[in-house]
Design a protein around this motif. Structure first.
Motif, PDB file in Angstrom:
ATOM      1  N   LEU A  88       1.010  -1.308   0.093  1.00 43.36           N
ATOM      2  CA  LEU A  88       0.098   0.081   0.156  1.00 43.36           C
ATOM      3  C   LEU A  88       0.857   1.086   0.054  1.00 43.36           C
ATOM      4  O   LEU A  88       0.455   2.179  -0.650  1.00 43.36           O
ATOM      5  N   TYR A 103      -1.507  -2.422  -9.858  1.00 39.12           N
ATOM      6  CA  TYR A 103      -1.862  -2.787  -8.547  1.00 39.12           C
ATOM      7  C   TYR A 103      -2.922  -3.758  -8.572  1.00 39.12           C
ATOM      8  O   TYR A 103      -4.111  -3.254  -9.038  1.00 39.12           O
ATOM      9  N   PRO A 119      -5.075  -5.764  -5.984  1.00 36.42           N
ATOM     10  CA  PRO A 119      -5.437  -6.206  -4.562  1.00 36.42           C
ATOM     11  C   PRO A 119      -5.598  -7.667  -4.427  1.00 36.42           C
ATOM     12  O   PRO A 119      -6.321  -8.304  -5.354  1.00 36.42           O
ATOM     13  N   ASP A 140      -8.549  -8.884  -3.048  1.00 34.33           N
ATOM     14  CA  ASP A 140      -9.807  -8.937  -2.830  1.00 34.33           C
ATOM     15  C   ASP A 140     -10.756  -9.563  -4.212  1.00 34.33           C
ATOM     16  O   ASP A 140     -11.673  -9.856  -3.888  1.00 34.33           O
ATOM     17  N   ALA A 151     -11.390  -7.917  -6.973  1.00 32.16           N
ATOM     18  CA  ALA A 151     -12.477  -6.676  -7.128  1.00 32.16           C
ATOM     19  C   ALA A 151     -12.716  -6.862  -8.758  1.00 32.16           C
ATOM     20  O   ALA A 151     -12.224  -6.064  -9.587  1.00 32.16           O
ATOM     21  N   GLU A 193      -8.193  -9.776 -13.848  1.00 30.54           N
ATOM     22  CA  GLU A 193      -7.598  -8.555 -13.212  1.00 30.54           C
ATOM     23  C   GLU A 193      -6.157  -8.400 -13.644  1.00 30.54           C
ATOM     24  O   GLU A 193      -5.813  -7.404 -13.731  1.00 30.54           O
TER      25      GLU A 193
END
Lengths: 317, 241
Positions: free
Chosen positions: A46, A79, A81, A83, A85, A141
């Motif tokens: 992060l 990036y 992550p 999750d 998403a 992703e």
């Protein structure tokens, strides 16, 4: 220009030090940041991706300081992550087009077609993403992350929750990207994957890097065999020439020795004499798991550290 | 600006794919308009439909907007926000796109309500008047969308936010001038209604219906929307540092 560089990068949340004086130099390689959950991996990512500010120290990505030129940093990295998403009510192609437009790509449609092909998603590109498997979503992703041809990609636990073949496939793609010259920063707590696929790894525990180097270099810090002993009840340490204690995870205690098959009976006897209830023993070649145990153990007993190193050096002669 | 449009495009596709959501967003205000506007036996005005339509328009914007703060909250919870924030697109465009999307979506809904109102007997106005109505609805929409997003970012928890919107929606509507004029309200209600932001928007639209141009209410709504926008921007920046 180094792709990722940090100098004393530190993040504190109140009194908790999540990342402690990180010094890294990563360029053109697949770098794996390894460690248990809560060890500071995600916090590090992060900070490097400009999503949180460090408390102290500095970091640069593609030569741009993350605090002074965050826009330029964001322009050269991607990036992903942990999750997953993905907009599940959009098709794979629609998901990708949004990213292509956000990055301001010249020919978004062509670029999306190309990347869907690279990630083997062309056949399902116009299905809603909710019909995709976990591995396909991850690949989608990854494809999204590639639309602007970044120089550095940050992947946070890219294989979390995927089955074995999907994991292998993801690593294959990561490897191919790296061959094209992208620097890849991966976090994972799967030691076996890191060992197989990363050029260099850093082991992080409680916010501190405890070991840094190529998997082979790190394993060379151990002797040629590792003996793992499962002990029930209380553990009583033993001291035998030629056998070094590495560390423990739960009720499994690891030792290292130059000749495991000779050391095993010696160790078994010694453990019994000291009053240990030995349930099982096994010999295997050193793995990153053992390196991890070793490096974490080192950190916990600071004063024993020098002696440990000294004895290991003596044994190796 | 391109970023704002792309983010809005994403939200629009997602909204349209939830067909139930689209239908339900229209049924409630249409039901109000038809059942209350046509059925309520009121004496204080000749055409109650003309009286209540501004109230229903503003209510449509309110219900469409008040729960929409969850859009940004869910983007944050599900990890989309972090992906977007790691992009070179200006970060504020995420916030702006959410507020604009919520407002424009509300305006699409009010358009359908307006058409239904005219079909069942409301007076037809001239284009300038409709333009002014849309201006007021837009300003009020921005006000509600920014308010809702600010609260959602502040509460940072979906259950609390749902409880909050359930709590404020109906009281806000019933304490406004939507259903009756001030002079037939009990005094305590009239006092509340005079400071209720819904009333400003509703009264302004009614003024347009009489042929006037409500400059003061428009300026006031602009001020409200502006203040809440600054607050929303502040909350958003706190979140993204």
């Amino acid at each position: 220009m180094t792709a990722i560089e940090t100098a004393d990068l530190t993040k504190e949340f109140g009194s908790l030090c999540a990342v402690d004086s990180l010094n890294l130099n990563i360029d053109g390689e697949i770098f794996g940041l390894l460690g248990p959950n809560g060890s500071g991996k995600t916090t590090t990512v992060l900070m490097l991706t400009t999503l949180i500010r460090q408390t102290r120290g500095s970091a640069s990505v593609c030569g741009y300081d993350t605090l002074k030129e965050p826009d330029k940093v964001r322009g050269c990295l991607s990036y992903v992550p942990q999750d997953m998403a993905v907009d599940t009510n959009l098709t794979g192609r629609e998901n990708m087009l949004i990213f292509a437009r956000l990055y301001g790509i010249d020919n978004p449609k062509d670029k999306v077609d190309e990347l869907l092909g690279v990630m083997d998603l062309s056949g399902r590109a116009d299905d809603l993403a909710k019909t995709y498997s976990g591995g396909m979503r991850r690949r989608l992703e990854l494809a999204e992350a590639l639309v602007h041809e970044p120089e550095v990609i940050f992947l946070d636990e890219p294989t979390l929750g995927l089955d074995v073949s999907a994991r292998k496939k993801i690593w294959q793609y990561i490897h191919n990207l790296n061959k094209k010259g992208m620097t890849i920063f991966v976090t994972t707590h799967y030691m076996d994957e890191a060992e197989k696929f990363c050029d260099r790894v850093g082991i992080i525990d409680n916010g501190k890097i405890t070991a840094l180097g190529s998997p082979a270099e790190l394993k060379a810090g151990l002797m040629s065999d590792v003996i793992t002993v499962r002990i029930e009840g209380e553990y009583h340490p033993v001291n035998k020439d030629g056998i070094l204690y590495v560390g423990n995870s739960g009720d499994e205690y690891s030792y290292t020795s130059e000749n495991g098959s000779e050391a095993l009976p010696v160790l078994a006897d010694a453990l019994k004499i000291s009053g240990n209830n030995v349930m099982a023993m096994s010999i295997h070649e050193p793995s990153l798991d053992d390196v991890f145990l070793q490096s974490v153990g080192k950190q916990e007993e600071e004063q024993g550290f020098e002696e440990w190193k000294y004895r290991l050096m003596l044994r190796r002669r | 600006m391109k970023g704002v449009l792309t983010y809005m495009h994403r939200d629009f596709i997602r909204w349209i794919r939830y067909r139930v959501g689209v239908v339900s967003a229209l049924v409630l205000p249409a039901a109000w308009l038809i059942f209350v506007g046509l059925a309520l036996p009121v004496q204080f005005t000749g055409n109650y439909l003309d009286f209540i339509t501004p109230g229903i328009l503003v209510m449509t914007i309110l219900t469409a907007g008040i729960s929409s703060g969850s859009l940004l909250m869910f983007d944050k919870i599900l990890g989309f926000l972090n992906k977007f924030l790691a992009m070179p697109v200006p970060r504020e465009s995420i916030l702006v796109s959410k507020i604009l999307f919520i407002t424009v979506r509300g305006i699409l809904q009010t358009t359908i309500i307006l058409i239904i109102a005219v079909l069942i007997g409301a007076t037809i106005l001239n284009p300038l008047q409709y333009g002014l109505i849309y201006l007021i609805l837009f300003l009020f929409g921005v006000f509600i969308a920014a308010f809702s997003t600010t609260v959602a970012l502040y509460l940072n928890d979906h259950d609390s936010f749902a409880a909050f919107t359930a709590m404020v929606t109906m009281p806000l509507f019933f304490t406004s001038s939507a259903l009756m004029p001030y002079d037939v309200m009990p005094e305590w209600l009239s006092m509340i209604a005079h400071v209720n932001p819904l009333s400003f928007a509703i009264d302004a639209i009614r003024e347009i219906g009489t042929g006037a141009i409500p400059i003061f209410p428009i300026a006031l709504l602009m001020l409200f929307a502006g203040v809440i926008l600054i607050l929303a921007g502040h909350m958003f920046r706190k979140l993204t540092v």
